[in-house]
Design a protein around this motif. Structure first.
Motif, PDB file in Angstrom:
ATOM      1  N   TYR A 156       0.825  -1.214   0.000  1.00 23.73           N
ATOM      2  CA  TYR A 156       0.000   0.000   0.000  1.00 23.73           C
ATOM      3  C   TYR A 156       0.861   1.267   0.000  1.00 23.73           C
ATOM      4  CZ  TYR A 156      -4.075  -2.961   0.846  1.00 23.73           C
ATOM      5  OH  TYR A 156      -5.071  -3.898   0.729  1.00 23.73           O
ATOM      6  N   ALA A 157       1.985   1.233   0.685  1.00 25.47           N
ATOM      7  CA  ALA A 157       2.892   2.386   0.665  1.00 25.47           C
ATOM      8  C   ALA A 157       3.401   2.634  -0.754  1.00 25.47           C
ATOM      9  CB  ALA A 157       4.062   2.177   1.626  1.00 25.47           C
ATOM     10  N   ASP A 158       3.707   1.549  -1.480  1.00 27.64           N
ATOM     11  CA  ASP A 158       4.134   1.689  -2.881  1.00 27.64           C
ATOM     12  C   ASP A 158       3.001   2.251  -3.738  1.00 27.64           C
ATOM     13  OD1 ASP A 158       6.698   0.760  -2.356  1.00 27.64           O
ATOM     14  OD2 ASP A 158       6.306  -1.272  -3.093  1.00 27.64           O
ATOM     15  N   GLN A 159       1.768   1.779  -3.506  1.00 31.02           N
ATOM     16  CA  GLN A 159       0.624   2.305  -4.258  1.00 31.02           C
ATOM     17  C   GLN A 159       0.433   3.795  -3.974  1.00 31.02           C
ATOM     18  OE1 GLN A 159      -2.829  -0.048  -3.284  1.00 31.02           O
ATOM     19  NE2 GLN A 159      -2.072  -1.846  -4.386  1.00 31.02           N
ATOM     20  N   ALA A 160       0.526   4.172  -2.706  1.00 26.52           N
ATOM     21  CA  ALA A 160       0.390   5.584  -2.343  1.00 26.52           C
ATOM     22  C   ALA A 160       1.481   6.409  -3.015  1.00 26.52           C
ATOM     23  CB  ALA A 160       0.443   5.752  -0.821  1.00 26.52           C
TER      24      ALA A 160
END
Length: 187
Positions: A38-42
């Motif tokens: 999710y951090a990568d998606q953000a």
């Protein structure tokens, strides 16, 4: 990524999407590997969003708002801080002790930036620009997001014309790297 409508509606939809990803991160326990996904998606969303704002929104802010230069400079400074945090996060797994501190700081910085844009900058822009101008800016921002990088590049230029020249090339390389590594996808 491309929602339609004027530039303010487009960017506010981006803000809601990033906030939704932040909520997913916060709902998971510390160390959960999905926090990194999710951090990568953000990061992917935030980098595209920031590049588009720097290419088109902030030049419009400089042109149309009374205190536009100072406002745009402050927003770009916020982006630089966030981009460095994202760069630091990029090399850390969710199990890294610094991951939680970095993601918490990033979410706080982004939430503050979003609040400032939505409470101050966007209302002023809505008054200063015609609906047609805001629609045209929305189209330009959507196009820029499609070509923008998906990874942080803190040393890249953040003002026109250099950013408009370099972003599409960096974006192509980033999207290829993301496709090859599966970055931002659940394993």
């Amino acid at each position: 990524m491309g929602h339609g409508g004027n530039v303010i509606d487009e960017l506010m939809t981006d803000h809601r999407e990033v906030e939704e990803i932040f909520g997913r991160i916060e709902a998971l326990p510390s160390g959960d590997k999905d926090r990194k996904v999710y951090a990568d998606q953000a990061t992917q969303e935030l980098v595209r969003h920031s590049v588009a704002e720097e290419e088109y929104l902030y030049p419009a802010v400089r042109e149309h708002l009374v205190n536009g230069n100072a406002m745009a400079d402050r927003e770009i400074e916020d982006h630089a801080k966030a981009e460095q945090l994202m760069k630091d996060l990029e090399s850390r797994d969710a199990s890294d002790p610094e991951f939680d501190q970095l993601i918490t700081t990033l979410m706080s910085e982004i939430r503050s930036h979003i609040a400032d844009e939505e409470q101050n900058l966007f209302p002023q822009l809505r008054v200063a620009c015609s609906p047609e101008a805001l629609d045209k800016l929305g189209d330009k921002v959507r196009t820029a997001k499609k070509l923008a990088p998906t990874r942080p590049h803190p040393s890249a230029p953040d003002t026109p014309p250099a950013n408009k020249l370099l972003a599409p090339g960096a974006g192509l390389v980033d999207r290829l790297r993301d496709a090859l590594t599966g970055r931002g996808k659940h394993g």
